[in-house]
Write a protein that holds these residues in place. Structure first.
Motif, PDB file in Angstrom:
ATOM      1  N   VAL A 206      17.739   0.329   4.323  1.00 34.84           N
ATOM      2  CA  VAL A 206      16.329   0.695   4.276  1.00 34.84           C
ATOM      3  C   VAL A 206      16.154   1.758   3.195  1.00 34.84           C
ATOM      4  N   ALA A 207      15.159   1.556   2.333  1.00 31.98           N
ATOM      5  CA  ALA A 207      14.900   2.549   1.288  1.00 31.98           C
ATOM      6  C   ALA A 207      13.790   3.484   1.744  1.00 31.98           C
ATOM      7  N   LEU A 208      13.941   4.747   1.417  1.00 34.78           N
ATOM      8  CA  LEU A 208      12.859   5.699   1.679  1.00 34.78           C
ATOM      9  C   LEU A 208      12.850   6.734   0.581  1.00 34.78           C
ATOM     10  N   GLU A 209      11.718   7.423   0.466  1.00 35.63           N
ATOM     11  CA  GLU A 209      11.589   8.400  -0.613  1.00 35.63           C
ATOM     12  C   GLU A 209      12.549   9.559  -0.360  1.00 35.63           C
ATOM     13  N   GLU A 210      12.973  10.172  -1.433  1.00 35.11           N
ATOM     14  CA  GLU A 210      13.820  11.363  -1.349  1.00 35.11           C
ATOM     15  C   GLU A 210      13.144  12.443  -2.160  1.00 35.11           C
ATOM     16  N   LEU A 249      13.797  -3.290   4.168  1.00 38.95           N
ATOM     17  CA  LEU A 249      12.583  -2.524   4.492  1.00 38.95           C
ATOM     18  C   LEU A 249      12.507  -1.289   3.597  1.00 38.95           C
ATOM     19  N   THR A 250      11.278  -0.960   3.171  1.00 38.86           N
ATOM     20  CA  THR A 250      11.048   0.275   2.411  1.00 38.86           C
ATOM     21  C   THR A 250       9.977   1.069   3.141  1.00 38.86           C
ATOM     22  N   TYR A 251      10.246   2.358   3.364  1.00 37.93           N
ATOM     23  CA  TYR A 251       9.254   3.237   3.983  1.00 37.93           C
ATOM     24  C   TYR A 251       8.704   4.152   2.887  1.00 37.93           C
ATOM     25  N   VAL A 252       7.374   4.177   2.741  1.00 40.41           N
ATOM     26  CA  VAL A 252       6.794   4.890   1.609  1.00 40.41           C
ATOM     27  C   VAL A 252       5.453   5.529   1.997  1.00 40.41           C
ATOM     28  N   THR A 253       5.137   6.660   1.353  1.00 39.13           N
ATOM     29  CA  THR A 253       3.852   7.343   1.586  1.00 39.13           C
ATOM     30  C   THR A 253       3.095   7.388   0.246  1.00 39.13           C
ATOM     31  N   PRO A 254       2.509   6.263  -0.164  1.00 39.73           N
ATOM     32  CA  PRO A 254       2.019   6.138  -1.549  1.00 39.73           C
ATOM     33  C   PRO A 254       0.786   6.983  -1.880  1.00 39.73           C
ATOM     34  N   ASP A 286       2.929   4.421   5.077  1.00 33.51           N
ATOM     35  CA  ASP A 286       2.485   5.459   6.014  1.00 33.51           C
ATOM     36  C   ASP A 286       1.358   6.240   5.336  1.00 33.51           C
ATOM     37  N   ASP A 287       0.135   5.984   5.810  1.00 38.86           N
ATOM     38  CA  ASP A 287      -1.047   6.626   5.205  1.00 38.86           C
ATOM     39  C   ASP A 287      -1.509   7.731   6.144  1.00 38.86           C
ATOM     40  N   TYR A 288      -0.668   8.748   6.289  1.00 41.86           N
ATOM     41  CA  TYR A 288      -0.849   9.727   7.362  1.00 41.86           C
ATOM     42  C   TYR A 288      -1.999  10.692   7.141  1.00 41.86           C
ATOM     43  N   ASP A 289      -2.322  11.024   5.876  1.00 40.66           N
ATOM     44  CA  ASP A 289      -3.431  11.968   5.687  1.00 40.66           C
ATOM     45  C   ASP A 289      -4.256  11.637   4.443  1.00 40.66           C
ATOM     46  N   GLN A 300      -6.812   4.477  -3.060  1.00 42.49           N
ATOM     47  CA  GLN A 300      -6.872   3.348  -2.124  1.00 42.49           C
ATOM     48  C   GLN A 300      -5.469   2.983  -1.644  1.00 42.49           C
ATOM     49  N   ALA A 301      -5.458   2.242  -0.542  1.00 37.70           N
ATOM     50  CA  ALA A 301      -4.171   1.911   0.079  1.00 37.70           C
ATOM     51  C   ALA A 301      -3.398   0.887  -0.754  1.00 37.70           C
ATOM     52  N   LEU A 302      -2.066   0.980  -0.666  1.00 41.52           N
ATOM     53  CA  LEU A 302      -1.190  -0.007  -1.307  1.00 41.52           C
ATOM     54  C   LEU A 302      -1.438  -1.390  -0.701  1.00 41.52           C
ATOM     55  N   GLN A 303      -1.697  -1.410   0.591  1.00 39.95           N
ATOM     56  CA  GLN A 303      -1.898  -2.673   1.311  1.00 39.95           C
ATOM     57  C   GLN A 303      -2.965  -3.548   0.653  1.00 39.95           C
ATOM     58  N   GLN A 304      -3.950  -2.878   0.017  1.00 41.69           N
ATOM     59  CA  GLN A 304      -5.057  -3.596  -0.618  1.00 41.69           C
ATOM     60  C   GLN A 304      -4.549  -4.546  -1.714  1.00 41.69           C
ATOM     61  N   LEU A 305      -3.416  -4.190  -2.332  1.00 38.66           N
ATOM     62  CA  LEU A 305      -2.906  -4.992  -3.450  1.00 38.66           C
ATOM     63  C   LEU A 305      -1.932  -6.079  -2.980  1.00 38.66           C
TER      64      LEU A 305
END
Ligand SMILES: Cc1ncc(COP(=O)(O)O)c(C=O)c1O
Length: 497
Positions: A206-210, A249-254, A286-289, A300-305
């Motif tokens: 799983v990739a996540l930001e560092e 899986l990639t976890y990201v807060t774009p 994760d669009d937390y704030d 805008q959200a990444l999901q839109q694309l």
């Protein structure tokens, strides 16, 4: 009461002895109210006179206090609190999940935790104190209560709330969804657990930001993920450094990278979606704030694309309302809909209906929008104040990272090695100021010192007092001479396996 009389001598003395034995054995703790003489006589099939005499005897010896008629209380010299004998420690045969939970989960490590006894705390992730919101929330609960079905909730969430959420995020975040795509969950925490359970096998990459949100990391680790940290720069996660072959899986807060505040560039968004498409992988956004945008148009959200149904968009009410609510949502891509619903079923059958109904009313009435506008204004004011106070009092010792939304700033202290940063945090703690290191957000902690400085939990007046105190603590660690300086502290993140 479980008393055994010993058939030896007058009945009242037998009863007094039995009561003393119960006290000595800890079955009658100090402070325990004895049954009334009438109840005791009835229970033991004795005359009330016998019981009164036994109580008088114990009172004379100092084993009980109080008077007949007003209650008798144990005051024996031995009787401590009643403690059942400790259960025998069973032989431990934990599941792999439980072993990993023990390994990775620090139960005290809750975002925004404020250590006791602090005067000021740069807590992050804590909502702005808002008494008006409390009053509104009470009203919504009262309004919702008579209409809430007492039966089990709907697994997917209350239709009214799914409708309200889908309308709200379509309008404000550009998320493409209908109420049927929304799964109401117990915050981001549960969202990630369900997603990990549905998608991950032991040892999957799983990739996540560092750096990243450490709680998300923990959830992924306890589900057996092998983590790959992808460094972050001013344009967000460096997607060009994603591993080959592709991760599951990639976890990201774009929209607002946690914790740095960077926004994932449009090119990288497209590249990440393409990466997931080619590798048949999934992306958790994760669009937390993202709602708290201070000085630019909302991103805008990444999901839109997403044209291939590869993004699981996750939102939470923890920051926009309050974390105790424990409500959030997943916008489910069609390919995972049934699996996610089944996972939610096995967890809890659905979130509490009453809170869902109150929240649906709160959003639908427009109160949520008004609340967001108010809070965003307050947050912008505090962010600008914190920035200018840090510049005024700490000058060029800090590099404050660019951030246009949210509830915290990241400040790096120039030329301060991590060990000295830990000493600074301890020194501040002794002066009743809580500081928060960025280090727990890394798989490979940085060599420099970075702080996450929340500004939502302090009023402007408190910020004006806390920053000079912070500057005093910082002055205890003078800046190193040019020759001693290390590498710049920024972006020391490395990719890790
Ligand atoms: C990056 C990030 N995502 C999500 C959340 C919210 O999590 P939850 O909804 O579980 O309270 C937080 C809270 O601090 C966060 O920092």
């Amino acid at each position: 009461m479980d008393l055994v009389l010993d058939d030896n001598g007058p009945l009242y003395l037998q009863l007094a002895r039995a009561l003393k034995e119960a006290m000595a054995a800890g079955r009658l703790a100090n402070g325990t109210r004895l049954p009334s003489s009438r109840e005791m006589a009835y229970d033991l099939n004795l005359s009330r006179t016998t019981v009164v005499a036994a109580y008088e005897h114990l009172r004379a010896e100092g084993f009980i206090t109080g008077r007949v008629g007003s209650g008798s209380y144990v005051t024996s010299p031995w009787a401590g609190p009643v403690r059942p004998p400790p259960p025998r420690r069973a032989v431990v045969a934990q599941s792999a999940f439980s072993r990993r939970t023990r390994e990775f989960c620090t139960l005290g490590n809750i975002p925004g935790h404020r250590p006791p006894g602090m005067r000021y705390a740069f807590q992050f992730g804590t909502p702005v104190v808002n008494t008006a919101l409390t009053a509104q929330w009470v009203r919504e609960l009262t309004r919702a209560a008579p209409y809430v079905q007492p039966n089990y909730p709907r697994i997917q969430g209350l239709p009214a709330l799914r409708e309200a959420v889908s309308r709200h995020i379509s309008r404000t975040r550009g998320v493409a969804c209908t109420p049927d795509d929304v799964l109401i969950v117990g915050g981001t925490q549960q969202a990630l657990s369900l997603i990990a359970r549905v998608l991950l096998e032991d040892g999957d990459e799983v990739a996540l930001e560092e750096p990243h949100y450490f709680t998300a990391r923990t959830i992924l680790q306890v589900h057996g993920a092998r983590l790959v940290g992808i460094p972050v720069d001013r344009d967000g996660m460096q997607v060009e450094r994603m591993p080959d072959p592709a991760v599951k899986l990639t976890y990201v807060t774009p929209s607002h990278q946690f914790p740095t505040g960077a926004v994932l560039s449009h090119e990288r968004r497209l590249a990440l979606l393409e990466y997931a498409r080619l590798g048949s992988g999934w992306i958790v956004e994760d669009d937390y704030d993202g709602e708290f945008r201070h000085d630019q148009q909302p991103v805008q959200a990444l999901q839109q694309l997403d044209r291939d149904g590869r993004v699981l968009y996750v939102g939470s009410f923890s920051k926009t309302l309050f974390p105790a609510l424990r409500l959030g949502y997943i916008i489910m891509p069609p390919g995972l809909r049934d699996d996610l619903l089944a996972a939610k079923w096995t967890d809890d059958f659905g979130c509490a209906s009453m809170d869902q109904a109150a929240l649906a009313g709160f959003i639908a009435s427009g109160a949520y929008d008004r609340h967001l506008r108010q809070v965003t204004r307050k947050l912008a004011e505090r962010r600008n104040l914190l920035r200018s106070l840090l510049q005024e009092h700490c000058g060029d010792r800090l590099e404050i990272m660019e951030s246009h939304s949210g509830m915290h700033l990241v400040a790096w202290i120039h030329d301060m090695p991590a060990a000295e940063g830990d000493a600074l945090i301890r020194a501040a703690h002794e002066r009743k100021l809580a500081l928060y290191s960025i280090a727990p957000c890394y798989l490979q902690p940085p060599e420099g010192t970075g702080l996450i400085m929340g500004f939502s939990a302090m009023s402007p007046a408190e910020l004006r007092e806390a920053v000079p105190l912070f500057a005093k603590c910082l002055a205890l660690f003078p800046r190193r001479a040019a020759g001693e300086r290390g590498r710049p502290a920024l972006y020391l993140a490395r990719s890790s396996g």
